[in-house]
Write a protein that holds these residues in place. Structure first.
Motif, short mmCIF file in Angstrom:
data_model
loop_
_atom_site.label_atom_id
_atom_site.label_comp_id
_atom_site.label_asym_id
_atom_site.label_seq_id
_atom_site.Cartn_x
_atom_site.Cartn_y
_atom_site.Cartn_z
N ILE A 1 -28.40 10.26 16.21
CA ILE A 1 -28.13 10.75 14.86
C ILE A 1 -26.76 11.42 14.84
CG2 ILE A 1 -28.92 12.24 13.01
CD1 ILE A 1 -30.75 9.88 13.58
N TYR A 2 -25.94 11.06 13.86
CA TYR A 2 -24.64 11.70 13.66
C TYR A 2 -24.73 12.55 12.39
CZ TYR A 2 -22.65 8.63 17.20
OH TYR A 2 -22.37 7.99 18.38
N ILE A 3 -24.42 13.83 12.54
CA ILE A 3 -24.44 14.75 11.41
C ILE A 3 -23.00 15.12 11.06
CG2 ILE A 3 -25.23 16.99 10.58
CD1 ILE A 3 -27.55 16.78 12.52
N TYR A 4 -22.61 14.87 9.83
CA TYR A 4 -21.25 15.22 9.41
C TYR A 4 -21.20 15.35 7.89
CZ TYR A 4 -20.83 10.14 8.62
OH TYR A 4 -21.01 8.85 8.20
N GLY A 5 -20.09 15.84 7.42
CA GLY A 5 -19.91 15.99 5.99
C GLY A 5 -19.60 17.41 5.56
N ALA B 1 -17.71 15.09 20.06
CA ALA B 1 -16.87 14.76 18.90
C ALA B 1 -16.88 13.26 18.63
CB ALA B 1 -15.44 15.23 19.14
N PHE B 2 -16.57 12.92 17.41
CA PHE B 2 -16.44 11.52 17.01
C PHE B 2 -15.50 11.44 15.82
CE2 PHE B 2 -20.20 13.41 15.09
CZ PHE B 2 -20.07 13.13 13.74
N LEU B 3 -15.01 10.24 15.56
CA LEU B 3 -14.16 9.99 14.40
C LEU B 3 -14.98 9.31 13.32
CD1 LEU B 3 -10.89 8.58 16.06
CD2 LEU B 3 -11.42 10.96 15.48
N GLU C 1 -14.63 14.89 13.82
CA GLU C 1 -15.83 15.64 13.50
C GLU C 1 -16.37 16.35 14.73
OE1 GLU C 1 -16.91 15.65 10.36
OE2 GLU C 1 -15.49 14.15 9.65
N ASP C 2 -16.86 17.56 14.52
CA ASP C 2 -17.53 18.34 15.56
C ASP C 2 -18.99 17.91 15.59
OD1 ASP C 2 -18.88 20.28 17.05
OD2 ASP C 2 -17.46 21.85 16.48
N ALA C 3 -19.42 17.29 16.71
CA ALA C 3 -20.78 16.76 16.79
C ALA C 3 -21.83 17.85 16.78
CB ALA C 3 -20.92 15.89 18.04
N GLU D 1 -8.41 16.25 9.41
CA GLU D 1 -8.09 14.99 8.75
C GLU D 1 -6.87 14.44 9.47
OE1 GLU D 1 -9.45 13.23 6.56
OE2 GLU D 1 -10.86 14.49 5.46
N LEU D 2 -7.04 13.28 10.12
CA LEU D 2 -6.00 12.73 10.98
C LEU D 2 -5.12 11.73 10.24
CD1 LEU D 2 -8.21 12.12 14.14
CD2 LEU D 2 -6.62 14.02 13.76
N TYR D 3 -3.97 11.48 10.83
CA TYR D 3 -3.06 10.48 10.28
C TYR D 3 -3.75 9.11 10.36
CZ TYR D 3 1.32 8.04 9.33
OH TYR D 3 2.31 7.27 8.76
N ALA D 4 -3.86 8.45 9.24
CA ALA D 4 -4.60 7.19 9.16
C ALA D 4 -3.70 6.02 9.56
CB ALA D 4 -5.14 6.99 7.75
N GLU D 5 -3.66 5.75 10.84
CA GLU D 5 -2.82 4.65 11.34
C GLU D 5 -3.23 3.34 10.65
OE1 GLU D 5 -0.32 4.41 13.29
OE2 GLU D 5 -0.26 6.10 14.68
#
Length: 765
Positions: free
Chosen positions: A442-446, A501-503, A513-515, A523-527
């Motif tokens: 399960i990934y929790i983020y937002g 962590a995950f993107l 994101e901090d898992a 918010e990273l540079y969107a290559e």
């Protein structure tokens, strides 16, 4: 003939016939130049050419480029392939079918009349033989016919099979050509798309009235510029071991009346010549006598089929089966209907006569075997998965600039499905394109209360006074596109970095994101290339899912009515519906992904190495994290200096995350080095073997008083021993050059490993 054209977003295409790859436009020139140009270069004054097969026009393209060609006859039995050549393949074939020198005949080349002593070059570009009928294009009778059509000084070239994966079948083809009275020169070529499909190095054979020497390939000169093949290097693929050369001489011959090639292709472990002994053989296993007649089958599959058929009888509702058969058999002859009605009436009786039942049971059992066998022949994929070697992708998790990734177009079409994840566990945990189930996470983020940087522009999510979106929400991965790329149940994409962590990639943005807390750290540079790579991977795998859906739709269109009788058919239907659902969800995810609004890729310091997308390790082990505006926060493990020079304490959760990712990088780089070490051992063995050959040649030279005319076996040819020494020294030099490249690759990996370890030491303290 089943034809499937796989078109990709990058405009490249791949043609499949009966499930087998014919060519991929990204590397088709390797195949067609290797097939067509050598015979043209070695033939004496080639002017008139015959091409059998090759309706796609690509071998014809190479022939027409050659100077002096006056006429070409192309014979192909597939009007559909020829139509593709005139339309879809017109550009890549240089409109070869429209050339006035070309006459196209839609016919079976095996029976079409051919004029004797008419052609300077003959090219056989038949599809891979999967049936006894298609294998007729590889018989001694066919090659004898071509021999009569070939002028003195002419060359015949055939598309053979793989000497790597089907060595006995390749040897059989060489032996068959020799049995027709032609001299042969076999060679093999590595074609990336063939290798990716598991076909192995691919084989070709040149044949002629006169003797062909391996030195012909060494000195080959081509008057036209090649696109993807250095013809002078084909000679390296013509070197075969002493054991392989012996196999060419001793292999069985493929005759039309005694076709052995199909057996060697489909059942390579089966001895085509029964061994004779002093005692009679034991009574044979009947299942061992059932021939293998499909390229997807194996001996184990036949035994498994029999086991499943027998097992299905135990749970068979015979009364219900007879009712269904009676309803569906109305179009059959009256005699069959009468027999079915009699059987239906019989099985509805409360008691059975044992003797009569035995007679009818035998008939029912035979009928079910026939139905199951026919079903398997029509649609082998659902009955038996083709099998594969697993995902096997290079790791993507950190980024794209320094790693081989899914974005490079390395995936292949029509991926075989071997797992049962779409049948039993879809939705409860992630599955991959092969149907394998993965442990759910399960990934929790937002949540954004822990947001530390990135300088988002107006309207983006994040801190700094910007409006927050919904709080933390749990999300499950639905589909594993790559080892480190997950499509989520809500349409987002996640790139796992470590346990901490995950993107998240969505709507043109990339966030770290901090898992543990589920909060966005950056918010990273969107290559831009990241989004292109993901879109390409989704499109590629969606094409594969389309293929699997079609196969199952065809199967269920006539077998679906039996799902109330057979649990396996119910599972097939469930799998079909789940694949349709996945295709729909991937389409939604692709739309949700959006495009990066970043203008260009980041320009990074020369001493930086990538840790993950938007994050670099600088030369002094500080970490640079690039925000949405392309400006970086510089962290040293204790403090953070933002892009405007403001210094502050580094967020407490960021350090353990960086440390965890560095640990993962150390582990994976060590695994890469270990793999390189294994390759180095294999390379050393090749060098030792070649050195042994060189020593043996030198010994033979000495034993024969340095006689310049003393000949030895070298490759498929006999050459003076001095020449053999010279060529072996060249081979040894080439191997040593490859060894040096491998060594340099290992040294580069070691340097990267030390950088990661050094950064880990700095950050872990």
């Amino acid at each position: 003939m089943n034809i499937y054209l796989h078109s990709r977003d990058d405009k490249s295409q791949a043609l499949y016939i009966d499930g087998n790859l014919q060519f991929d436009t990204r590397d088709e020139a390797i195949y067609h130049e290797s097939l067509a140009l050598p015979p043209l270069c070695l033939a004496k004054d080639p002017r008139k050419v015959l091409i059998c097969g090759g309706g796609d026009g690509l071998a014809l393209r190479e022939v027409l480029r050659f100077p002096g060609i006056e006429s070409v006859m192309l014979i192909d039995c597939s009007e559909e392939v020829l139509d593709l050549a005139r339309t879809q393949f017109k550009e890549i074939s240089n409109s070869s079918l429209f050339d006035p020198r070309v006459s196209v005949v839609v016919a079976d080349a095996l029976v079409h009349p051919l004029e004797a002593d008419s052609y300077d070059v003959i090219i056989c570009d038949f599809t891979f033989p999967t049936t006894p009928e298609s294998a007729l294009g590889f018989t001694v009778e066919w090659y004898s016919k071509l021999k009569r059509c070939l002028r003195q000084g002419g060359i015949l070239a055939i598309n053979a099979v793989s000497p790597q994966n089907t060595a006995s079948a390749f040897a059989c083809l060489v032996s068959t050509l020799r049995a027709s009275g032609l001299n042969t020169l076999p060679y093999r070529v590595c074609i990336p798309s063939f290798r990716d499909h598991g076909y192995g190095a691919w084989g070709f054979v040149l044949a002629s009235h006169s003797k062909l020497s391996i030195k012909s390939l060494r000195g080959i000169k081509c008057p036209v510029q090649t696109q993807q093949v250095a013809l002078e290097k084909l000679v390296s693929g013509a070197h075969f071991s002493l054991r392989q050369r012996a196999a060419f001489r001793n292999a069985p011959v493929n005759y039309a009346h005694n076709p052995i090639l199909q057996t060697l292709l489909l059942d390579p472990d089966r001895d085509p010549v029964p061994a004779l002994g002093d005692t009679p053989p034991a009574y044979p296993n009947l299942l061992q006598q059932v021939p293998i007649t499909h390229p997807y089958h194996s001996r184990n599959m036949i035994e498994t089929l029999a086991e499943h058929v027998a097992g299905s009888l135990g749970s068979l509702d015979l009364r219900k089966l007879m009712e269904e058969l009676t309803v569906r058999a109305k179009g059959l002859p009256q005699r069959v209907l009468d027999e079915l009605n009699e059987l239906r009436n019989f099985v509805t009786r409360p008691t059975f006569d044992l003797e009569i039942w035995g007679m009818w049971a035998a008939r029912v059992f035979a009928t079910i075997l026939i139905v199951m066998t026919i079903a398997n022949c029509i649609s082998p994929d659902p009955a038996f998965a083709k099998g594969h070697a697993g995902l096997g992708h290079s790791s993507f998790s950190r980024g794209f600039s320094e790693h081989a990734t899914f974005g490079g177009g390395t995936r292949t079409a029509t991926a075989p499905m071997s797992g049962n994840g779409f049948r039993s566990s879809y939705g409860s945990g992630p599955v991959d394109i092969y149907g394998y189930h993965y442990t759910p996470r399960i990934y929790i983020y937002g949540g954004y209360g822990g947001y530390y940087g990135g300088y988002p522009t107006s309207g983006n999510r994040g801190g700094g006074g910007h409006q927050e979106m919904a709080g933390n929400q749990p999300h499950k991965p639905l589909f594993v596109l790559d080892d480190d790329l997950l499509a989520m149940d809500n349409g987002d994409f996640i790139i796992p970095l470590s346990d901490l962590a995950f993107l998240v990639v969505r709507k043109g943005t990339v966030s770290l994101e901090d898992a543990k807390t589920g909060k966005t750290l950056y918010e990273l540079y969107a290559e831009p290339k990241l989004f292109t790579n993901i879109q390409e991977e989704v499109a590629s795998q969606s094409q594969e899912i389309d293929h699997e859906i079609k196969v199952r739709r065809d199967w269920l269109s006539w077998a679906g009515w039996t799902q109330d009788l057979f649990s396996t058919v119910r599972a097939d239907n469930r799998e079909f519906l789940n694949l349709q659902d996945l295709k729909r969800r991937l389409g939604t995810s692709s739309e949700n992904l959006g495009k990066s609004q970043a203008p260009q890729a980041l320009v990074l310091p020369s001493d930086a190495i990538e840790l993950f997308v938007g994050c670099q390790i600088l030369g002094d082990n500080r970490i640079a994290i690039y925000g949405t505006n392309g400006k970086a926060d510089i962290c040293d493990g204790q403090t953070l200096v933002d892009a405007y020079g403001k210094k502050k304490l580094m967020p407490p959760s960021l350090k353990p995350i960086i440390v965890s990712i560095l640990k993962k990088m150390v582990q994976e780089t060590e695994q890469d080095i270990k793999s390189d070490s294994t390759d180095a051992l294999a390379m050393n063995a090749d060098i030792t073997s070649t050195q042994t050959d060189l020593n043996e040649y030198m010994s033979l030279q000495s034993q024969n008083s340095y006689d310049p005319d003393y000949e030895v076996d070298y490759g498929t040819d006999s050459v003076p021993v001095g020449k053999a020494i010279e060529l072996t020294q060249q081979d040894l030099s080439s191997l040593q050059s490859e060894q040096l490249k491998l060594q340099l690759s290992g040294e580069t990996a070691q340097i990267r490993l030390q950088r990661f370890k050094s950064a880990l030491q700095t950050w872990g303290s």
